[in-house]
Motif scaffolding. Sequence first.
Motif, short mmCIF file in Angstrom:
data_model
loop_
_atom_site.label_atom_id
_atom_site.label_comp_id
_atom_site.label_asym_id
_atom_site.label_seq_id
_atom_site.Cartn_x
_atom_site.Cartn_y
_atom_site.Cartn_z
N VAL A 39 0.91 -1.27 0.08
CA VAL A 39 -0.04 0.27 -0.03
C VAL A 39 0.96 1.37 -0.05
O VAL A 39 0.71 2.30 -0.65
CB VAL A 39 -0.96 0.04 1.33
CG1 VAL A 39 -1.77 1.45 1.43
CG2 VAL A 39 -1.89 -1.26 1.07
N GLU A 40 1.95 1.30 0.73
CA GLU A 40 2.92 2.38 0.85
C GLU A 40 3.56 2.61 -0.51
O GLU A 40 3.38 3.95 -0.96
CB GLU A 40 3.82 2.20 1.75
CG GLU A 40 4.89 3.20 2.07
CD GLU A 40 6.10 2.69 2.81
OE1 GLU A 40 7.24 2.88 2.79
OE2 GLU A 40 5.77 1.85 3.85
N LEU A 41 3.74 1.69 -1.16
CA LEU A 41 4.37 1.94 -2.62
C LEU A 41 3.54 2.22 -3.54
O LEU A 41 3.62 3.07 -4.50
CB LEU A 41 5.14 0.58 -3.12
CG LEU A 41 6.57 0.14 -2.10
CD1 LEU A 41 6.78 -1.44 -2.51
CD2 LEU A 41 7.60 1.23 -2.38
N LEU A 42 2.26 1.66 -3.43
CA LEU A 42 1.33 2.11 -4.47
C LEU A 42 1.13 3.56 -4.31
O LEU A 42 0.74 4.36 -5.27
CB LEU A 42 0.02 1.36 -4.11
CG LEU A 42 -0.95 1.74 -5.27
CD1 LEU A 42 -0.72 1.04 -6.44
CD2 LEU A 42 -2.32 0.59 -4.81
N LEU A 43 0.87 4.11 -2.90
CA LEU A 43 0.47 5.50 -2.93
C LEU A 43 1.68 6.32 -3.19
O LEU A 43 1.27 7.45 -3.52
CB LEU A 43 -0.06 5.61 -1.30
CG LEU A 43 -1.46 4.93 -0.91
CD1 LEU A 43 -1.47 5.17 0.63
CD2 LEU A 43 -2.46 5.28 -1.78
N GLU A 44 2.58 5.92 -3.00
CA GLU A 44 3.78 6.77 -3.47
C GLU A 44 3.82 6.79 -5.16
O GLU A 44 4.11 7.97 -5.40
CB GLU A 44 5.13 6.11 -2.99
CG GLU A 44 6.30 6.76 -3.04
CD GLU A 44 7.66 6.15 -2.69
OE1 GLU A 44 8.61 5.79 -3.63
OE2 GLU A 44 7.58 5.91 -1.61
N GLN A 45 3.41 5.87 -5.79
CA GLN A 45 3.25 5.99 -7.09
C GLN A 45 2.32 6.94 -7.58
O GLN A 45 2.36 7.76 -8.62
CB GLN A 45 3.20 4.63 -7.57
CG GLN A 45 3.89 3.50 -8.13
CD GLN A 45 3.68 2.68 -8.78
OE1 GLN A 45 3.10 2.80 -9.96
NE2 GLN A 45 4.16 1.27 -8.50
N ILE A 46 1.13 6.98 -6.83
CA ILE A 46 -0.01 7.80 -7.06
C ILE A 46 0.43 9.35 -6.75
O ILE A 46 0.25 10.12 -7.63
CB ILE A 46 -1.19 7.31 -6.40
CG1 ILE A 46 -1.64 5.76 -6.75
CG2 ILE A 46 -2.30 8.44 -6.45
CD1 ILE A 46 -2.81 5.47 -5.88
#
Length: 334
Positions: free
Chosen positions: A299-306
């Motif tokens: 989740v942390e990496l996905l939100l960073e991408q977003i």
Amino acid sequence: MAVTRADVARLAGTSPALVSYVLNGGPRQVAPATRARIEAAIKELGYRPNMAARSLRMNRGHALGMVIPDGANPFFAELSAVVEAAAFAKGYPIIIGNAAGDEARERAYVSAFIDRRIEGLLAISSTWKSGIADECAAAGMALIAVDRIIDPARCTHVICDSLTGASTAVNHLISHGHRHIACLSGPHVSTADERVAGYRQALQHAGLPENVIVRAEFGGAAGYRALAEIMNGTPRPTAVFVTSDLQAMGMLRAAYDAGLRVPEDLAIVAFDGIEYSRYTRPGLTTMVQPTRRMGELAVELLLEQIDTDSTEIGVHRLEATLRTRGSCGCADDF
């Protein structure tokens, strides 16, 4: 009647436009004193923004999606629960699609998420040949692959180090004196294939021959049915490494029904570390995946991408931990 931005503006003594600027972080700055009045009015009235309307204006859906291969499997259920909690803590609802092991159903969920313009996708693919990375790239959607390899050259992955973990599990059986060790694998997905490779690696390093390797679906019924084929290995195995806890739990029941004692007649070590593994008799020795860290990191990496609108390609491999119980011959303290 629902509270509107106009209601907030009237209570704060300002305009609805300034309320929008505070809620959306722009495009204009709002004076600190005015912001304080607006925030106080929002709190007093209990105003909640209309996220559906806001999503249309932003040309995206304020939500995340997750595709899992089997919603009935406790490991995926536990991982989904971690992901949901981590996303919720960051203010994102999450929509979960259960592919049920069906590639067409998996593709349908991915297409539906893209059509609904969700902001990012977490995917546990049902197949090695997944087209998820291509579809998300074409749609400009953030993607993190979890638990299984999709395409290391196209997207970021958060997975458990299955090869090392499997090697550790088999070495533990070897330490109990076993020389004829079979393997019950899952279907051809990256996790199962890496665990079989770890099984072979441990035997090779110990100078021991491979025994029978059986392929089956992940699940208790498959594990139950596989026992007969496992016991036909040559020489007859005294231990088996099983690539999932659910399979191993089915095999434990099959062993009981066949009059085999575990671990005296057949020792069993599995992989996953689901909650239910501690309640079998004997307790199931298993490699415990770092489920919480996997879900939170994904989740942390996905939100960073977003947030950054960028994609950092990489594979994050997390370490599994051996949890010994009675099925391998260790103490079976509950």
